[in-house]
Motif scaffolding. Structure first.
Motif, short mmCIF file in Angstrom:
data_model
loop_
_atom_site.label_atom_id
_atom_site.label_comp_id
_atom_site.label_asym_id
_atom_site.label_seq_id
_atom_site.Cartn_x
_atom_site.Cartn_y
_atom_site.Cartn_z
N GLN A 29 24.13 60.72 -9.40
CA GLN A 29 24.82 62.01 -9.32
C GLN A 29 26.24 61.84 -9.85
OE1 GLN A 29 22.80 63.20 -5.04
NE2 GLN A 29 24.84 64.04 -5.47
N SER A 86 13.35 65.44 -7.00
CA SER A 86 14.20 65.82 -5.87
C SER A 86 13.82 67.23 -5.46
CB SER A 86 15.67 65.81 -6.33
OG SER A 86 16.47 66.57 -5.45
N VAL A 87 14.15 67.59 -4.23
CA VAL A 87 13.99 69.01 -3.86
C VAL A 87 14.75 69.91 -4.83
CG1 VAL A 87 13.54 68.78 -1.38
CG2 VAL A 87 15.91 68.80 -2.20
N HIS A 88 15.75 69.31 -5.52
CA HIS A 88 16.54 70.13 -6.45
C HIS A 88 15.85 70.35 -7.80
CE1 HIS A 88 19.54 70.44 -3.50
NE2 HIS A 88 19.61 69.14 -3.35
N TRP A 141 21.46 74.02 -6.98
CA TRP A 141 22.46 73.24 -6.25
C TRP A 141 23.83 73.40 -6.90
CZ3 TRP A 141 22.31 67.23 -5.11
CH2 TRP A 141 22.92 67.00 -3.87
N TYR A 201 22.76 67.51 -12.11
CA TYR A 201 21.69 66.86 -11.33
C TYR A 201 20.48 67.78 -11.19
CZ TYR A 201 19.53 64.23 -7.48
OH TYR A 201 18.66 63.51 -6.68
N PRO A 207 11.93 64.04 -3.06
CA PRO A 207 12.53 63.76 -1.75
C PRO A 207 13.63 64.77 -1.43
CG PRO A 207 12.62 61.82 -3.20
CD PRO A 207 12.32 63.02 -4.05
N GLY A 208 13.79 65.01 -0.14
CA GLY A 208 14.94 65.79 0.33
C GLY A 208 16.07 64.84 0.66
N ALA A 209 16.69 65.04 1.81
CA ALA A 209 17.82 64.19 2.18
C ALA A 209 17.30 62.91 2.81
CB ALA A 209 18.71 64.94 3.16
N ILE A 221 23.29 57.21 -2.11
CA ILE A 221 23.62 58.35 -2.98
C ILE A 221 24.16 59.52 -2.15
CG2 ILE A 221 21.43 59.64 -3.06
CD1 ILE A 221 21.71 59.84 -6.10
N ASN A 222 23.75 59.62 -0.87
CA ASN A 222 24.24 60.75 -0.07
C ASN A 222 24.81 60.32 1.27
OD1 ASN A 222 22.02 60.21 1.38
ND2 ASN A 222 20.83 61.95 0.68
C1 BGC Z 1 20.16 64.20 -3.56
C2 BGC Z 1 20.87 64.02 -2.24
C3 BGC Z 1 20.75 65.29 -1.41
C4 BGC Z 1 19.31 65.72 -1.32
C5 BGC Z 1 19.15 67.05 -0.58
C6 BGC Z 1 18.75 64.60 -3.29
O1 BGC Z 1 18.05 64.71 -4.48
O2 BGC Z 1 20.23 63.00 -4.30
O3 BGC Z 1 22.24 63.73 -2.48
O4 BGC Z 1 21.25 65.07 -0.11
O5 BGC Z 1 18.75 65.83 -2.60
O6 BGC Z 1 20.09 67.99 -0.97
#
Ligand code: BGC
Length: 266
Positions: free
Chosen positions: A96, A152-154, A159, A165, A195-197, A202-203
């Motif tokens: 990120q 990612s969930v994103h 976001w 990202y 994946p979520g959190a 990374i977070n």
């Molecule tokens: C990100 C994390 C974030 C999570 C949920 C992941 O893809 O890398 O930083 O916390 O998504 O928002």
């Protein structure tokens, strides 16, 4: 159901820490020989490979920047030299570079797209060329090869402040699904994990102290995920236990993608 990946070889990119390291460990525990790819963090990657070897598995740490074509070609050539085959790719490397849109530099944009999206393209292409040359290895797996794209969930949830990202992960979804459409007839299975959190470096800022409490409001299941939550799914998707799963994304997010803020609203 007992999952065995005996006689199979996996490359896991970005495996020096976080989800990648967990995936490498879990694949090795299931019997696969594992290439632990890293970019800058040689030491933890070598330590992980050594740990796997000491506990009776087979692993090798190889440095390569997945956003560079020549590095990726060398990574897969070295993997084949070391282990003779390739059966599984976990295209996991990701980073990120967060910024509000007016402050986001072209370098921040390009770096994230380069590693998270172009890196997955380059690694998938290299793996697919090998899978095609090899074909199905009878008695080893029903598929000629398996690719797991770490998304990612994103890929779904927009976001703000992270447009590079989110765009990269949206891209990963369509890379994964389009590839699955293109190569499934060659008995190659392509899937994704969103994946979520998950509690990783990374977070870290978002998963500790007060920030964790705020984050938990977005997770109906009420806990931050662990690396093992994702690593177990990697092993399943890499194995014949999921042989009929093609072109799917598995969300491993404690329900984050259910838009929990709409529960009593909207
Ligand atoms: C990100 C994390 C974030 C999570 C949920 C992941 O893809 O890398 O930083 O916390 O998504 O928002």
């Amino acid at each position: 159901m007992r999952i065995s990946l005996e006689q199979q070889v996996a490359v896991v990119t970005g495996a020096s820490s976080g989800i990648g390291a967990g995936a490498a460990r879990a694949l090795a525990a299931a019997g696969a020989a594992v290439v632990v790819n890293y970019n800058r963090q040689a030491e933890p990657a070598q330590a992980l490979a050594a740990q796997i070897n000491q506990s009776g598995g087979r692993a090798l740490a190889i440095g390569a920047d997945v956003s560079r074509e020549d590095d990726v070609e060398r990574l897969f050539a070295q993997a084949l030299d070391a282990f003779g085959h390739l059966d599984i790719l976990v295209a996991n490397s990701g980073l990120q570079k967060d910024a509000a849109i007016s402050d986001m530099t072209l370098e921040q944009w390009n770096t994230v797209i380069g590693v998270n999206l172009t890196g997955q393209f380059l690694c998938a292409r290299a793996a697919l060329r090998i899978f095609n040359r090899q074909g199905v290895r009878a008695g080893v797996s029903r598929a000629a090869g398996k690719i797991i794209h770490m998304s990612s969930v994103h890929q779904l949830i927009p976001w703000a402040g992270h447009v590079n990202y989110a765009a990269s992960k949206g891209g990963v979804e369509m890379l994964m699904r389009s590839l699955a459409q293109e190569v499934s007839h060659q008995r190659i299975r392509i899937n994704g994990i969103a994946p979520g959190a998950i509690r990783t470096a990374i977070n870290r800022a978002a998963t500790e102290g007060d920030a964790e409490q705020a984050l938990l409001k977005l997770i109906p299941y009420g806990r931050v995920g662990d690396v093992e939550d994702v690593a177990n799914a990697v092993v399943w998707l890499a194995s014949d236990a999921s042989d009929y799963v093609v072109g799917s994304t598995l969300f491993i997010d404690g329900g984050m993608s259910l838009y929990p803020e709409f529960k009593d609203n909207g």
